[in-house]
Write a protein that holds these residues in place. Sequence first.
Motif, short mmCIF file in Angstrom:
data_model
loop_
_atom_site.label_atom_id
_atom_site.label_comp_id
_atom_site.label_asym_id
_atom_site.label_seq_id
_atom_site.Cartn_x
_atom_site.Cartn_y
_atom_site.Cartn_z
N UNK A 24 0.81 -1.21 0.00
CA UNK A 24 0.00 0.00 0.00
C UNK A 24 0.85 1.27 0.00
N UNK A 25 2.07 1.19 0.48
CA UNK A 25 2.86 2.38 0.68
C UNK A 25 4.32 2.07 0.41
N UNK A 26 4.95 2.87 -0.42
CA UNK A 26 6.37 2.72 -0.66
C UNK A 26 7.09 3.96 -0.19
N UNK A 27 8.33 3.83 0.19
CA UNK A 27 9.06 4.95 0.75
C UNK A 27 10.51 4.88 0.32
N UNK A 28 11.02 6.00 -0.16
CA UNK A 28 12.42 6.10 -0.52
C UNK A 28 12.99 7.30 0.20
N UNK A 29 14.16 7.17 0.79
CA UNK A 29 14.77 8.28 1.51
C UNK A 29 16.20 8.45 1.03
N UNK A 30 16.57 9.69 0.76
CA UNK A 30 17.94 10.03 0.40
C UNK A 30 18.40 11.13 1.34
N UNK A 31 19.59 10.99 1.88
CA UNK A 31 20.15 12.04 2.72
C UNK A 31 20.42 13.26 1.88
N UNK A 32 20.22 14.42 2.45
CA UNK A 32 20.44 15.67 1.75
C UNK A 32 21.88 16.11 1.96
N UNK A 60 11.50 12.77 1.79
CA UNK A 60 10.86 11.50 1.48
C UNK A 60 10.08 11.59 0.17
N UNK A 61 10.13 10.51 -0.58
CA UNK A 61 9.28 10.33 -1.75
C UNK A 61 8.35 9.18 -1.38
N UNK A 62 7.06 9.48 -1.24
CA UNK A 62 6.09 8.52 -0.74
C UNK A 62 5.13 8.15 -1.87
N UNK A 63 4.80 6.88 -1.96
CA UNK A 63 3.84 6.43 -2.97
C UNK A 63 2.56 5.99 -2.27
N UNK A 64 1.45 6.61 -2.66
CA UNK A 64 0.14 6.30 -2.10
C UNK A 64 -0.77 5.77 -3.20
N UNK A 65 -1.36 4.63 -2.97
CA UNK A 65 -2.16 4.00 -4.04
C UNK A 65 -3.33 4.85 -4.48
N UNK A 66 -3.90 5.69 -3.61
CA UNK A 66 -5.07 6.47 -3.97
C UNK A 66 -4.73 7.89 -4.43
N UNK A 67 -3.46 8.24 -4.52
CA UNK A 67 -3.07 9.59 -4.95
C UNK A 67 -3.19 9.70 -6.46
N UNK A 68 -3.73 10.82 -6.93
CA UNK A 68 -4.00 11.01 -8.35
C UNK A 68 -2.76 11.44 -9.16
N UNK A 69 -1.79 12.09 -8.53
CA UNK A 69 -0.60 12.55 -9.24
C UNK A 69 0.19 11.36 -9.78
N UNK A 70 1.15 11.67 -10.62
CA UNK A 70 1.95 10.67 -11.32
C UNK A 70 2.39 9.54 -10.40
N UNK A 71 1.98 8.35 -10.74
CA UNK A 71 2.36 7.13 -10.02
C UNK A 71 2.05 7.16 -8.53
N UNK A 72 1.15 8.03 -8.10
CA UNK A 72 0.78 8.10 -6.69
C UNK A 72 1.83 8.75 -5.81
N UNK A 130 -3.24 18.47 12.47
CA UNK A 130 -2.53 17.23 12.77
C UNK A 130 -2.11 16.51 11.49
N UNK A 131 -0.95 15.88 11.52
CA UNK A 131 -0.49 15.10 10.38
C UNK A 131 -1.40 13.91 10.19
N UNK A 132 -1.83 13.72 8.95
CA UNK A 132 -2.67 12.59 8.57
C UNK A 132 -2.28 12.20 7.16
N UNK A 133 -1.82 10.98 7.00
CA UNK A 133 -1.36 10.54 5.69
C UNK A 133 -2.46 10.66 4.63
N UNK A 134 -3.71 10.57 5.05
CA UNK A 134 -4.83 10.67 4.11
C UNK A 134 -4.83 12.02 3.39
N UNK A 135 -4.34 13.08 4.04
CA UNK A 135 -4.29 14.41 3.40
C UNK A 135 -3.32 14.45 2.23
N UNK A 136 -2.41 13.51 2.16
CA UNK A 136 -1.43 13.48 1.08
C UNK A 136 -1.98 12.84 -0.18
#
Length: 138
Positions: A24-32, A60-72, A130-136
């Motif tokens: 349901x969720x992918x996450x990639x992190x790169x140090x700045x 963070x680059x987060x992938x959300x299955x329900x997000x409309x933007x490119x590839x979620x 409050x932070x809520x992943x659904x807002x993303x």
Amino acid sequence: MSKYDHHDKETLIRLLERRDAQRQLGLVWEREDDEVRDRAINDDFVALALDEGDGFFPDFVVSLTERKQADGVALLEVKGNQWWGVSHEVEKATVKHVDYGDVFMVGRERGHRDFIHLRKLGDKLESAGAFDIARMRW
């Protein structure tokens, strides 16, 4: 010997497809830092340019299955409250990526447990609830 060595190609493909469908969720992190940027020579690295020409690299680059933007994909920048009034950090809250849209700014105050969404208000970052992943998703 791997636990997959005894499977034929078709079985391995089915296992991978089932695993991909369940994620349901992918996450990639790169140090700045300069070393990471210097090694980032492929299309999987995300960078944004600020108005004055400087760039920044979301935490963070987060992938959300329900997000409309490119590839979620959603871009997430995390800020400690010591940065909420620093002008070049505040400007990041208004940047939009050409494919992925708004950069989501989140943070928390030192000593607090919960994260909040941040938005630019005047010359600093302020709470947007409050932070809520659904807002993303939007």
